[in-house]
Design an enzyme around this catalytic site. Structure first.
Site, short mmCIF file in Angstrom:
data_model
loop_
_atom_site.label_atom_id
_atom_site.label_comp_id
_atom_site.label_asym_id
_atom_site.label_seq_id
_atom_site.Cartn_x
_atom_site.Cartn_y
_atom_site.Cartn_z
N GLY A 291 26.89 69.44 32.87
CA GLY A 291 26.50 68.15 33.45
C GLY A 291 27.56 67.60 34.37
CG ASP A 292 31.34 66.48 32.93
OD1 ASP A 292 30.81 65.36 33.03
OD2 ASP A 292 31.91 66.86 31.90
#
Length: 342
Positions: A291-292
């Site tokens: 997600g990052d």
């Protein structure tokens, strides 16, 4: 060298990762796919993993990004600074005298990851750090700010100082919800910062937890993303953009200024849906940081001047590459993730 265009604000944490960590989950009573703050039951997990197991630069030119947060004066801080320097990221840390650098135990089991965070010195961040000339220069020179939702557990005052200035300027403020417990247990802090948020990023679980906390009684991501996009905003000349990822499934995007795709035009809450390129199951080795990586690709695309469609695709490419690596990193030597986008 010019000032970094993208400045991050958050909790500097050193990841301590273990693969095939089923025994660790059992020992510390952890869930296979979760993110929590450490309590006394898990206090020893960092030493345990270190002893028992081996433990946006990709898109932008070196010097384009900086990170503000608080660390201790210890070996973990040195490791973070060394890693930042290696990746071309400027460290803009405040140093706490009496707290250790934060850490995150990452337990990988199959395609799942469980995160146990010790904030440590990160909680000692003070707004006075912004008054230092070199930090003020970073704030003045940035075009975009990106803040992780985790920072709201202790740094609301500091976050609002940065966010408010963007509402009164051409700078833009992005926030990631970061984990389900942020909208679940810190919704009041999220709501205080939300009027200043130009870009909101989160995954489906985080979005659903916000909806539940808000009493919206829906798990329809199109509805949730649209409602989030229409929450009150301090600077209405810049409509909010909301992005909700869901791993290998389609990414939902909503904005009051967005025209829905024809096949979604009849939806009472207009949004767009972006397909994610599928990967073979056996090519996915580690979902930590995916997600990052998506957020980094998206924000890097914005800094480069790409449109929303291209930024979403760049985020998908970075996230897809990340899950094929061990640890939250991208391939080296570098691949051209911008191919066909610029």
């Amino acid at each position: 060298m010019s000032s970094p265009a993208l400045v991050g604000l958050g909790n500097p944490l050193l990841d301590i990762q273990v693969r095939n960590g089923e025994a660790v989950l059992e020992k510390y009573n952890l869930k296979a796919n979760d993110a929590i703050l450490v309590d006394e039951k898990q206090a020893s997990i960092y030493d345990h993993i270190e002893k028992e197991y081996e433990t946006a630069y990709y898109v932008l030119p070196e010097g384009s990004t900086a990170f503000i947060g608080c660390v201790g004066k210890d070996e973990f801080a040195s490791k973070l600074e060394e890693a930042n320097k290696r990746e071309g990221l400027k460290s803009a840390y405040m140093f706490a005298e009496d707290a250790p650098t934060g850490a995150c135990a990452v337990i990988i089991t199959g395609h799942h990851r469980s995160l146990v965070t010790r904030l440590g010195a990160a909680e000692s961040f003070k707004p006075s750090h912004f008054e230092k000339p070199e930090i003020k220069a970073l704030l003045d020179g940035a075009k975009y700010f990106y803040m992780e939702g985790y920072f709201l557990t202790h740094g609301l005052e500091s976050a609002k100082l940065v966010a408010k200035r963007t509402a009164e300027s051409s700078q833009m403020f992005a926030m990631n919800l970061s984990a389900p417990f942020i909208p679940q247990f810190f919704k009041s802090q999220v709501d205080e910062i939300m009027p200043y948020v130009d870009i909101l990023i989160g995954n489906e679980t985080e979005a659903e937890h916000y909806a539940a906390a808000a009493g919206w009684d829906t798990k329809d991501l199109g509805v949730i993303s649209n409602k989030l996009a229409h929450l009150p905003k301090a600077n209405n000349t810049r409509p909010r953009l909301v992005i909700i990822t869901q791993g290998p499934e389609n990414t939902f995007v909503s904005s009051p200024s967005m025209v829905a795709q024809p096949e979604l035009s009849s939806h009472p809450h207009p949004h767009k849906s972006y397909a994610v390129t599928s990967l073979a199951s056996d090519s996915i080795v580690d979902t930590n940081g995916a997600g990052d990586a998506f957020a980094a690709g998206f924000m890097g695309g914005l800094v480069r001047g790409l449109g929303v469609d291209e930024c979403i695709e760049l985020g998908h490419r970075c996230g897809g590459m990340c899950v094929q690596q061990v640890g939250p990193q991208l391939k080296w030597p570098k691949e051209d993730v911008l191919k066909g986008l610029i």
